[in-house]
Write an enzyme that holds these catalytic residues in place. Structure first.
Site, PDB file in Angstrom:
ATOM      1  N   ARG A 114       0.822  -1.230   0.000  1.00  0.00           N
ATOM      2  CA  ARG A 114       0.000   0.000   0.000  1.00  0.00           C
ATOM      3  C   ARG A 114       0.848   1.268   0.000  1.00  0.00           C
ATOM      4  NH1 ARG A 114      -2.890  -3.149   3.728  1.00  0.00           N
ATOM      5  NH2 ARG A 114      -4.672  -4.144   2.749  1.00  0.00           N
ATOM      6  N   LYS A 136       2.884  11.664 -10.790  1.00  0.00           N
ATOM      7  CA  LYS A 136       1.921  10.910 -11.605  1.00  0.00           C
ATOM      8  C   LYS A 136       2.549   9.575 -11.966  1.00  0.00           C
ATOM      9  CE  LYS A 136      -0.990  14.387 -13.752  1.00  0.00           C
ATOM     10  NZ  LYS A 136      -1.415  15.037 -15.022  1.00  0.00           N
ATOM     11  N   GLU A 178       8.819  19.002 -24.907  1.00  0.00           N
ATOM     12  CA  GLU A 178       8.257  19.287 -23.571  1.00  0.00           C
ATOM     13  C   GLU A 178       8.908  20.531 -22.977  1.00  0.00           C
ATOM     14  OE1 GLU A 178       5.756  18.181 -21.865  1.00  0.00           O
ATOM     15  OE2 GLU A 178       5.248  16.367 -22.979  1.00  0.00           O
ATOM     16  N   LYS A 206       7.691  23.334 -12.960  1.00  0.00           N
ATOM     17  CA  LYS A 206       6.766  22.224 -12.690  1.00  0.00           C
ATOM     18  C   LYS A 206       6.559  22.054 -11.192  1.00  0.00           C
ATOM     19  CE  LYS A 206       5.218  17.651 -13.621  1.00  0.00           C
ATOM     20  NZ  LYS A 206       5.150  16.476 -14.468  1.00  0.00           N
ATOM     21  N   GLU A 216      -4.188  18.056  -9.791  1.00  0.00           N
ATOM     22  CA  GLU A 216      -4.747  18.612 -11.021  1.00  0.00           C
ATOM     23  C   GLU A 216      -6.206  19.020 -10.877  1.00  0.00           C
ATOM     24  OE1 GLU A 216      -3.025  16.901 -14.568  1.00  0.00           O
ATOM     25  OE2 GLU A 216      -4.779  17.475 -15.716  1.00  0.00           O
ATOM     26  N   ARG A 220      -2.485  22.663 -12.422  1.00  0.00           N
ATOM     27  CA  ARG A 220      -1.612  21.625 -12.988  1.00  0.00           C
ATOM     28  C   ARG A 220      -1.962  21.329 -14.449  1.00  0.00           C
ATOM     29  NH1 ARG A 220       1.076  16.367 -10.076  1.00  0.00           N
ATOM     30  NH2 ARG A 220       2.132  15.636 -11.938  1.00  0.00           N
ATOM     31  N   ASN A 224      -0.369  20.819 -19.555  1.00  0.00           N
ATOM     32  CA  ASN A 224      -0.819  20.177 -20.787  1.00  0.00           C
ATOM     33  C   ASN A 224      -0.830  21.154 -21.959  1.00  0.00           C
ATOM     34  OD1 ASN A 224      -1.289  17.629 -19.570  1.00  0.00           O
ATOM     35  ND2 ASN A 224      -3.114  18.508 -18.629  1.00  0.00           N
ATOM     36  N   HIS A 227      -0.857  19.978 -25.562  1.00  0.00           N
ATOM     37  CA  HIS A 227      -1.073  18.531 -25.538  1.00  0.00           C
ATOM     38  C   HIS A 227      -2.399  18.083 -26.154  1.00  0.00           C
ATOM     39  CE1 HIS A 227       2.459  18.603 -23.078  1.00  0.00           C
ATOM     40  NE2 HIS A 227       2.387  17.330 -22.754  1.00  0.00           N
ATOM     41  N   HIS A 231      -2.101  14.882 -28.475  1.00  0.00           N
ATOM     42  CA  HIS A 231      -2.661  13.543 -28.235  1.00  0.00           C
ATOM     43  C   HIS A 231      -3.413  13.049 -29.469  1.00  0.00           C
ATOM     44  CE1 HIS A 231      -2.511  14.379 -23.655  1.00  0.00           C
ATOM     45  NE2 HIS A 231      -1.427  13.753 -24.055  1.00  0.00           N
ATOM     46  N   HIS A 243       5.514  11.486 -28.780  1.00  0.00           N
ATOM     47  CA  HIS A 243       4.780  12.455 -27.952  1.00  0.00           C
ATOM     48  C   HIS A 243       5.388  13.864 -28.017  1.00  0.00           C
ATOM     49  CE1 HIS A 243       2.327  13.994 -24.733  1.00  0.00           C
ATOM     50  NE2 HIS A 243       3.411  14.329 -24.063  1.00  0.00           N
TER      51      HIS A 243
HETATM   52  N1  GLY Z   1       2.814  15.597 -17.342  1.00  0.00           N
HETATM   53  C1  GLY Z   1       1.871  16.475 -16.786  1.00  0.00           C
HETATM   54  C2  GLY Z   1       1.795  16.429 -15.298  1.00  0.00           C
HETATM   55  O1  GLY Z   1       2.664  15.871 -14.654  1.00  0.00           O
HETATM   56  O2  GLY Z   1       0.865  16.938 -14.749  1.00  0.00           O
END
Ligand code: GLY
Length: 339
Positions: A114, A136, A178, A206, A216, A220, A224, A227, A231, A243
Site C-alpha cells: 500500500r 503521476k 516538452e 513544474k 490537477e 496543474r 498540458n 497537448h 494527443h 509524444h
Molecule cells: N505531465 C503532466 C503532469 O505531470 O501533470
C-alpha cells in the site's frame, strides 16, 4: 555534492522532496534514500545508460521496452519479485530510466504494501523536465494510455545530465518538445540559459505548479499546454509521431487557436514558431490530417471535461479554456496548414 548541481525543492509539506540536476548527480543517490531502507529494488530497462549504486543491498528488475510493457502484468511481475526478495515497507524502490520506467516504478511503489518510498533517477530529457517530477504514476490498458495509476510522490529525484549524451536524437527532440512548453508558462528566456540551468528552471516551474495543485484540480492542467492536439496527432499517426514531436506541433497550434479566438496577436504566434521551430529546431508543420477526425479526438481527450477544452495563451498568460467553438478550432487548423 557533484559539481554544479542545482537543487530544486518540490514543496508538498511533509512529502516535500529535492530534485538534483547536474552532471554526475547519480553519485548522490544514497543520500536521497530514506534512512529506514535496508534494501532497494531497482526497476530499469535494458540499454539504460546509467548504473547506480544505492549503497545498500539491492536487486535489479528489468522491464520490457515498448508501451505494451507498461501494463498491469508488469506491475504484477515486479510485485512478485518484491515478495521473493522480501522487500519491506521500510525499504525503497528506485526507478532508473525514462518516463516509462519511472511511471511503472512509481505505480509499483504506490501499490506495494500500500505504498513504499520511491526515488527516481531520470535518464531522458522528457523524464527530467516532466515525467519523473510530480508523482503521476501509472500503466496502460487496452482502452487507453495511463488509465490506471496513482498520485505517488517520490522521496527524491536525480536528473543526471550525463545520461543525455547517449540519448538518440529523436528522444532528445521529444524532451525539447516538452521543454519548449515551459517557455510559454512563464516569461523566462530559457534558451539563453545553459542546459543545467534550463533543466533546473523547467523542474522549478513544474515543482511550483505541482506544489500549488498536486492533484490537477486546476493549475496543474497548464502543464498540458500543446497537448490537446498532440494527443490527437499521436493517435491519427498511429504513434509514428512521438509524444514530444506532437507536443511541438501542438504548441504552435495552440498559438494559432489563441490567435483565432483573439486572445493573442500575430507577434505572439510568431514567437511560438521562433521558440519551437527556431530555438529548438523542432518540426512545426501540421501533418496531413482529417480535420473532422482530429476535432472529434480532441473532444474526447480525457482532460476535456466541458466540450473542446484547450490550454491557451492570452493577455493574462496561459489558462484552461473550456467549451471552444469547433468552427474556430477548424479555422485555426486551416490557418496553420496554410502558413
Ligand atoms: N505531465 C503532466 C503532469 O505531470 O501533470
Amino acid at each position: 555534492m557533484a559539481g554544479s548541481t542545482r537543487t530544486v525543492r518540490v514543496d508538498l509539506g511533509e512529502r516535500s522532496y529535492d530534485v538534483l540536476v547536474g552532471h554526475g548527480t547519480r553519485s548522490e543517490l544514497a543520500a536521497l534514500l530514506p534512512s529506514t531502507a535496508r534494501r532497494a529494488a531497482i526497476v530499469t530497462q535494458d540499454g539504460i545508460p546509467l548504473t547506480v549504486d544505492p549503497g545498500i543491498p539491492c536487486e535489479v528488475f528489468t522491464i520490457g521496452r515498448g508501451e505494451e510493457h507498461k501494463s498491469l502484468a508488469t506491475i504484477e511481475r515486479l510485485c512478485d519479485g518484491f515478495a521473493a526478495m522480501g522487500l519491506t515497507r521500510n525499504d525503497v524502490i528506485i526507478g532508473v530510466g525514462g518516463g516509462m520506467v519511472t511511471d511503472v516504478a512509481g505505480f509499483a511503489a504506490a501499490s506495494w504494501h500500500r505504498g513504499i518510498a520511491v526515488v527516481h533517477v531520470s535518464t531522458t530529457l522528457v523524464g527530467m523536465v516532466d515525467a519523473a517530477i510530480g508523482g503521476k504514476t501509472g500503466v496502460n490498458l487496452a482502452a487507453g494510455k495511463n488509465l490506471v495509476g496513482a498520485f505517488w510522490q517520490p522521496s527524491g529525484v536525480i536528473c543526471d545530465l550525463d545520461a543525455l549524451s547517449t540519448l538518440a536524437p529523436r528522444e532528445m527532440r521529444c524532451g525539447l518538445g516538452e521543454m519548449a512548453k515551459y517557455h510559454f508558462l512563464t516569461g523566462d528566456d530559457l534558451l539563453a540559459m545553459e542546459l543545467v540551468d534550463r533543466v533546473a528552471r523547467c523542474v522549478q516551474i513544474k515543482a511550483d505548479i505541482v506544489g500549488a495543485d498536486e492533484r490537477e484540480g486546476g493549475r496543474r492542467a497548464l502543464l498540458n499546454y500543446g497537448h490537446t492536439l498532440a494527443h490527437a496527432l499521436e493517435i491519427t499517426s498511429e504513434f509514428s509521431l512521438a509524444h514530444g514531436e506532437a507536443v511541438a506541433i501542438g504548441l504552435v497550434y495552440a498559438a494559432h487557436l489563441a490567435r483565432a479566438l483573439g486572445r493573442i496577436d500575430d507577434a505572439r504566434v510568431a514567437q511560438h514558431y521562433a521558440v519551437v521551430g527556431g530555438g529548438y529546431e523542432l518540426d512545426t508543420a501540421l501533418p496531413a490530417v482529417d480535420p473532422e477526425r482530429v476535432i472529434d479526438l480532441m473532444g474526447h481527450d480525457k482532460k476535456a471535461l466541458e466540450g473542446l477544452t484547450f490550454v491557451l495563451d492570452g493577455p493574462t498568460g496561459v489558462e484552461v479554456v473550456p467549451g471552444v467553438d469547433p468552427a474556430v478550432v477548424l479555422e485555426a487548423l486551416t490557418a496553420m496548414a496554410e502558413r
